[in-house]
Design a protein around this motif. Structure first.
Motif, PDB file in Angstrom:
ATOM      1  N   TRP A 165      -7.902   1.420   5.184  1.00 57.93           N
ATOM      2  CA  TRP A 165      -6.887   2.387   4.741  1.00 57.93           C
ATOM      3  C   TRP A 165      -6.758   3.526   5.744  1.00 57.93           C
ATOM      4  CZ3 TRP A 165      -6.770   7.562   3.310  1.00 57.93           C
ATOM      5  CH2 TRP A 165      -5.659   7.977   2.566  1.00 57.93           C
TER       6      TRP A 165
ATOM      7  N   THR B 128       5.832   3.200   1.635  1.00 56.43           N
ATOM      8  CA  THR B 128       4.882   2.114   1.439  1.00 56.43           C
ATOM      9  C   THR B 128       4.658   1.398   2.764  1.00 56.43           C
ATOM     10  OG1 THR B 128       6.601   0.479   0.910  1.00 56.43           O
ATOM     11  CG2 THR B 128       5.721   1.779  -0.920  1.00 56.43           C
TER      12      THR B 128
ATOM     13  N   CYS C 110       0.838  -1.204   0.000  1.00 61.25           N
ATOM     14  CA  CYS C 110       0.000   0.000   0.000  1.00 61.25           C
ATOM     15  C   CYS C 110       0.875   1.257   0.000  1.00 61.25           C
ATOM     16  CB  CYS C 110      -0.908   0.016   1.232  1.00 61.25           C
ATOM     17  SG  CYS C 110      -1.895  -1.483   1.456  1.00 61.25           S
TER      18      CYS C 110
END
Length: 329
Positions: free
Chosen positions: A140, A210, A86
């Motif tokens: 998220w 990330t 991500c």
């Protein structure tokens, strides 16, 4: 969710296997501007040894990405990463600043590791009032709350690479496939030589980068430096002439115990071994030998037998690798 400012455009390319197209296409379509189909994998290329696997080859993934660049466009960056990696919300903005400040042509990013125990993943995904997309948004947001609090750890592997088009043209990925060592270390090595100003960015020390949900280091074999002979029976499944390539893989720090890692290590040896009787390794593309030779001495040296030794990492030496072949091959 991730701001793409800093680049003229960001094109997300998802490469999937042909037999997974019908299952994944509609799921990926809202997020991928291009969906490219791959027609080979480890099961098709190694039917006797890896028939039950479907691991894709790095070169096929990279080719899928570069095929989506605009015609005659040679000024773009290719980012190669895993599907479960991500990006922070400011990823592209900070990435563009880093590339502009340093004039570098490649970098890699080590991920932050977020504790799954602090994320309500199951409840978010099982919420009947939420769509899959809104459930993912909830996770998220939880992840970014943890990042803002500094509640994460670092990870030592390589799973996100950014390379300018000129760098991508200069070397190849051979027969290495994803999912098993030692592909990340190999790309890191090649970029030290073939790219300008290459560096590895540690996400833990930055406000961007990330991240990954949870740690997945359970693939690492137990007692990996001194395994029992009973753990090494898979070596007998391979031809001795193929095992000989292991002597050419200098980033292999331990003897593989499973046939998948062993095959990728053999492919690593083929990638490092020169195609002719010189020191230009097989991963260097035609026309780029002089670039390689200018920088190779800083990173790699060769024994009298021609076997490579990585200078800047504590990995195995050729004598050790050859002893593994003699012992278990």
């Amino acid at each position: 969710m991730t701001n793409t400012s800093g680049f003229d455009s960001v094109l997300v390319v998802c490469a999937i296997l042909s037999d997974e197209y019908d299952t994944l296409h509609d799921v990926l379509a809202p997020y991928c501007q291009r969906i490219k189909t791959l027609y080979r994998h480890t099961g098709t290329e190694y039917p006797k040894l890896l028939s039950n696997t479907k691991l894709t080859f790095l070169q096929d993934i990279v080719d899928a990405g570069t095929s989506c660049a605009e015609h005659n466009d040679e000024d773009f960056y290719l980012m190669l990463t895993n599907a479960d990696i991500c990006l922070t919300s400011n990823f592209y903005t900070e990435l563009s600043h880093d590339l502009a400040r340093s004039n570098r042509t490649a970098l890699s990013i080590n991920r932050k590791v977020l504790p799954k125990s602090e994320l309500n993943i199951s409840s978010s995904l099982n919420d009947k009032q939420s769509t899959p997309h809104s459930a993912a948004q909830k996770v998220w947001q939880q992840a970014h709350d943890l990042i803002d609090k500094g509640e994460y750890k670092t990870h030592g592997g390589y799973d996100c690479f950014i390379m300018h088009a000129a760098v991508v043209k200069s070397f190849n990925f051979g027969s290495q496939f994803v999912g098993y060592p030692f592909w990340g270390t190999n790309i890191d090595f090649a970029l030290h030589i073939m790219a300008k100003g290459y560096k590895n960015v540690r996400s833990k020390g930055t406000s961007w980068g990330t991240y990954h949900l949870g740690n997945d280091n359970n693939w690492m074999p137990s007692n990996m430096l001194n395994p029992d002979d009973g753990m090494m029976t898979e070596w007998k499944q391979f031809r001795k002439e193929d095992l000989a390539y292991l002597a050419w893989c200098p980033v292999m720090g331990y003897p593989p115990q499973d046939r998948i890692t062993l095959q990728n290590a053999i492919n690593c040896g083929k990638w490092f071994r020169p195609l002719t009787n010189d020191t230009v390794t097989a991963f260097v593309n035609d026309g780029y030998a002089s670039m390689y030779l200018k920088k190779i001495a800083k990173h790699l040296k060769f024994t009298s037998e021609g076997l490579p030794i990585v200078r800047w990492k504590r990995k195995s030496n050729p004598k050790t690798r050859q002893s593994w072949i003699q012992k278990w091959g």
